[in-house]
Motif scaffolding. Structure first.
Motif, PDB file in Angstrom:
ATOM      1  N   ILE A 210       0.853  -1.181   0.000  1.00  0.00           N
ATOM      2  CA  ILE A 210       0.000   0.000   0.000  1.00  0.00           C
ATOM      3  C   ILE A 210       0.890   1.231   0.000  1.00  0.00           C
ATOM      4  O   ILE A 210       1.902   1.290   0.713  1.00  0.00           O
ATOM      5  CB  ILE A 210      -0.971  -0.004   1.206  1.00  0.00           C
ATOM      6  CG1 ILE A 210      -1.959   1.159   1.108  1.00  0.00           C
ATOM      7  CG2 ILE A 210      -0.222   0.016   2.534  1.00  0.00           C
ATOM      8  CD1 ILE A 210      -3.133   1.026   2.079  1.00  0.00           C
TER       9      ILE A 210
ATOM     10  N   THR B 152      -4.411   6.832  -2.334  1.00  0.00           N
ATOM     11  CA  THR B 152      -4.021   5.511  -1.871  1.00  0.00           C
ATOM     12  C   THR B 152      -4.005   4.522  -3.032  1.00  0.00           C
ATOM     13  O   THR B 152      -4.940   4.477  -3.829  1.00  0.00           O
ATOM     14  CB  THR B 152      -5.009   5.010  -0.806  1.00  0.00           C
ATOM     15  OG1 THR B 152      -5.054   5.939   0.272  1.00  0.00           O
ATOM     16  CG2 THR B 152      -4.584   3.638  -0.289  1.00  0.00           C
TER      17      THR B 152
ATOM     18  N   THR C  63      -3.086   0.316  -3.914  1.00  0.00           N
ATOM     19  CA  THR C  63      -2.785  -1.012  -3.382  1.00  0.00           C
ATOM     20  C   THR C  63      -2.381  -1.949  -4.504  1.00  0.00           C
ATOM     21  O   THR C  63      -2.853  -1.803  -5.643  1.00  0.00           O
ATOM     22  CB  THR C  63      -3.982  -1.604  -2.626  1.00  0.00           C
ATOM     23  OG1 THR C  63      -5.111  -1.634  -3.491  1.00  0.00           O
ATOM     24  CG2 THR C  63      -4.314  -0.787  -1.390  1.00  0.00           C
TER      25      THR C  63
ATOM     26  N   TYR D 253      -1.313  -6.235  -5.327  1.00  0.00           N
ATOM     27  CA  TYR D 253      -1.403  -7.604  -4.821  1.00  0.00           C
ATOM     28  C   TYR D 253      -0.745  -8.578  -5.787  1.00  0.00           C
ATOM     29  O   TYR D 253      -0.748  -8.359  -7.002  1.00  0.00           O
ATOM     30  CB  TYR D 253      -2.865  -8.017  -4.636  1.00  0.00           C
ATOM     31  CG  TYR D 253      -3.631  -7.159  -3.658  1.00  0.00           C
ATOM     32  CD1 TYR D 253      -4.368  -6.062  -4.089  1.00  0.00           C
ATOM     33  CD2 TYR D 253      -3.615  -7.449  -2.296  1.00  0.00           C
ATOM     34  CE1 TYR D 253      -5.062  -5.269  -3.191  1.00  0.00           C
ATOM     35  CE2 TYR D 253      -4.312  -6.664  -1.380  1.00  0.00           C
ATOM     36  CZ  TYR D 253      -5.033  -5.573  -1.844  1.00  0.00           C
ATOM     37  OH  TYR D 253      -5.714  -4.792  -0.947  1.00  0.00           O
TER      38      TYR D 253
ATOM     39  N   THR E  12      -6.802  -8.222   1.547  1.00  0.00           N
ATOM     40  CA  THR E  12      -6.948  -6.774   1.471  1.00  0.00           C
ATOM     41  C   THR E  12      -5.944  -6.122   2.414  1.00  0.00           C
ATOM     42  O   THR E  12      -5.896  -6.469   3.604  1.00  0.00           O
ATOM     43  CB  THR E  12      -8.363  -6.332   1.854  1.00  0.00           C
ATOM     44  OG1 THR E  12      -9.319  -6.965   0.994  1.00  0.00           O
ATOM     45  CG2 THR E  12      -8.503  -4.815   1.716  1.00  0.00           C
TER      46      THR E  12
ATOM     47  N   SER F 282      -4.558  -2.591   4.211  1.00  0.00           N
ATOM     48  CA  SER F 282      -5.037  -1.267   4.587  1.00  0.00           C
ATOM     49  C   SER F 282      -4.177  -0.756   5.737  1.00  0.00           C
ATOM     50  O   SER F 282      -3.328  -1.485   6.258  1.00  0.00           O
ATOM     51  CB  SER F 282      -6.504  -1.320   5.003  1.00  0.00           C
ATOM     52  OG  SER F 282      -6.669  -2.147   6.144  1.00  0.00           O
TER      53      SER F 282
END
Length: 118
Positions: free
Chosen positions: A51, A59, A61, A63, A72, A74
């Protein structure tokens, strides 16, 4: 230098969920890219999620393909921590999970064991 401490690992059945947390000290989690990696027995450490924050793009993210749609990442700014919510866990997710800071990572936590039974 940032210090990172992971928690939340454990044993879970396939299909279950776990929530990993990484408490950071010495730096706010929004000031650097924060990530999660994992290392299974006999394998190299691999990227799981990252992140980042930018005043221009907000923001973002990222993966790995193996966890996309199930995990997920955060941040909890009140606790200055990074969270990895893991759902629909599979036996192949079994590994030691490490929190990291920076790209490439310049700081690592001590790791937390995640074991998924079939």
């Amino acid at each position: 230098q940032v210090q990172l401490v992971e928690s939340g690992g454990g044993l879970v059945q396939a299909g279950g969920s776990l929530r990993l947390s990484c408490a950071a000290s010495g730096r706010t989690v929004t000031s650097y890219a924060m990530g999660w990696y994992r290392q299974a027995p006999g394998k190299e450490r691999e990227f799981v999620a990252r992140i980042t924050y930018s005043r221009w793009s907000g923001t973002n993210t990222y993966y790995s393909d193996s966890v996309k749609g199930r995990f997920t990442i955060s941040t909890d700014n009140t606790k200055n921590s990074v969270v990895l919510q893991m759902n629909s866990l599979k036996p192949e997710d079994t590994a030691v999970y490490y929190c990291s800071s920076g790209v490439p990572p310049s700081s690592w936590g001590q790791g937390t064991q995640v074991t998924v039974s079939s």
